[in-house]
Design a protein around this motif. Sequence first.
Motif, PDB file in Angstrom:
ATOM      1  N   GLN A 109     -64.041 -24.096 -51.521  1.00 20.82           N
ATOM      2  CA  GLN A 109     -63.776 -24.107 -52.724  1.00 20.82           C
ATOM      3  C   GLN A 109     -63.824 -22.746 -53.245  1.00 20.82           C
ATOM      4  N   VAL A 110     -64.498 -21.799 -52.647  1.00 19.66           N
ATOM      5  CA  VAL A 110     -64.775 -20.356 -53.275  1.00 19.66           C
ATOM      6  C   VAL A 110     -63.552 -19.335 -52.393  1.00 19.66           C
ATOM      7  N   LEU A 111     -63.267 -18.581 -53.351  1.00 17.73           N
ATOM      8  CA  LEU A 111     -62.319 -17.518 -52.647  1.00 17.73           C
ATOM      9  C   LEU A 111     -63.131 -16.275 -52.423  1.00 17.73           C
ATOM     10  N   SER A 112     -63.296 -15.985 -50.915  1.00 18.41           N
ATOM     11  CA  SER A 112     -64.224 -15.049 -50.645  1.00 18.41           C
ATOM     12  C   SER A 112     -63.727 -13.709 -50.311  1.00 18.41           C
ATOM     13  N   VAL A 113     -63.952 -12.507 -50.970  1.00 11.96           N
ATOM     14  CA  VAL A 113     -63.389 -11.526 -50.867  1.00 11.96           C
ATOM     15  C   VAL A 113     -64.008 -10.276 -50.419  1.00 11.96           C
ATOM     16  N   TYR A 114     -63.649  -9.313 -49.451  1.00 16.52           N
ATOM     17  CA  TYR A 114     -64.469  -8.197 -48.753  1.00 16.52           C
ATOM     18  C   TYR A 114     -63.927  -7.131 -49.225  1.00 16.52           C
ATOM     19  N   VAL A 115     -64.587  -6.163 -49.670  1.00 13.64           N
ATOM     20  CA  VAL A 115     -64.302  -5.066 -50.595  1.00 13.64           C
ATOM     21  C   VAL A 115     -65.141  -3.937 -50.346  1.00 13.64           C
ATOM     22  N   SER A 116     -64.674  -2.630 -50.285  1.00  9.96           N
ATOM     23  CA  SER A 116     -65.484  -1.530 -50.273  1.00  9.96           C
ATOM     24  C   SER A 116     -66.606  -1.305 -51.231  1.00  9.96           C
ATOM     25  N   ASN A 117     -67.740  -0.802 -51.114  1.00 11.30           N
ATOM     26  CA  ASN A 117     -68.504  -0.549 -52.039  1.00 11.30           C
ATOM     27  C   ASN A 117     -68.357   0.317 -53.051  1.00 11.30           C
ATOM     28  N   TYR A 118     -67.345   1.242 -52.748  1.00  8.33           N
ATOM     29  CA  TYR A 118     -66.733   2.456 -53.735  1.00  8.33           C
ATOM     30  C   TYR A 118     -65.809   1.493 -54.836  1.00  8.33           C
ATOM     31  N   ILE A 119     -64.847   0.821 -54.187  1.00  5.93           N
ATOM     32  CA  ILE A 119     -64.030   0.049 -55.330  1.00  5.93           C
ATOM     33  C   ILE A 119     -64.705  -1.024 -55.881  1.00  5.93           C
ATOM     34  N   ALA A 120     -65.434  -1.740 -55.371  1.00  7.40           N
ATOM     35  CA  ALA A 120     -66.524  -2.893 -55.997  1.00  7.40           C
ATOM     36  C   ALA A 120     -67.176  -2.244 -57.168  1.00  7.40           C
TER      37      ALA A 120
END
Length: 298
Positions: A91-102
Amino acid sequence: MNTLEKMETFIVLAECSSFTEAAKRLYCSQPTISHHIQQLEQKFSSQLFFRSGKQVELTKQGEVLLQYAKQITNLVDEASIQLKRVSQQEQVLSVYVSNYIARYYFSDILNQFHTISPQRPLEINSYCYSDLIRCFQEGRTQYALMPIYPEDDYIRKNFETSVLFEEELLLVLPADHSCANRRLLYARDLQNETVLLPKSEYLQQYVMEHLESRQVKARFLQMSNFEMIKQAVKSHHGIAFLPHGAVKEEIRRGELVYKPISSIQIKRQNGFVFRKNAKLTQEDRVFCQNVEHYLRSV
């Protein structure tokens, strides 16, 4: 009554050593407890308890079964927890992102996302570049929003990339640096300076190769992240080449100054990295499309 429920009856009786107490705990009659135990003894062809009046004691066979019965019920409980967890994750959209962009871009991206899909829970998994690579290797994600380095053989061979924006690594100095009032610097102005570098091996490579190509002899000092580097520059521990997004606020406030360098321009690409032939959900595709639209627009 299935075997698992009989096992639970067996465990309770083993714990309290009394049919009366077991019946109270399980909200059933004493004959029901006796019937369950008899069925288990028949199933395993073993006597499980010594009976002495109202009290019971495990036999050696019963002690063996108790160990396995507890393992079985524990496994069932763990399975229930994992199934609930998987259901929640779906039910959750899990997104992986770099520390910098986050850190420097994602608040605006999240606003864009919730405008389009306000009811969909979003889980942000933020990692440094090397940890994102590990997430790919362990199969935890099929795509990530991150820096893109053409030199990374693992990414080049196994993934497709979509560059969303390119940033210059700006040379930043303390506001009172001797070169702060210069409009343009030259490579020779960086001789013998201490250049602060992030942990990223590719950013280190970019900076060092550009300076070496201009015969600049500098001291290099590695630090863990952009925030630490910015504070070190402010404290006159060195100068640094940092992405525009990481320093724009400090430059705006006058805490750091940016100076262009003649004949030196260092850039880094950022965007989506997708595993080849990855099958994304409709929600993943919508999210990626809207992030792409937003980042290309800004």
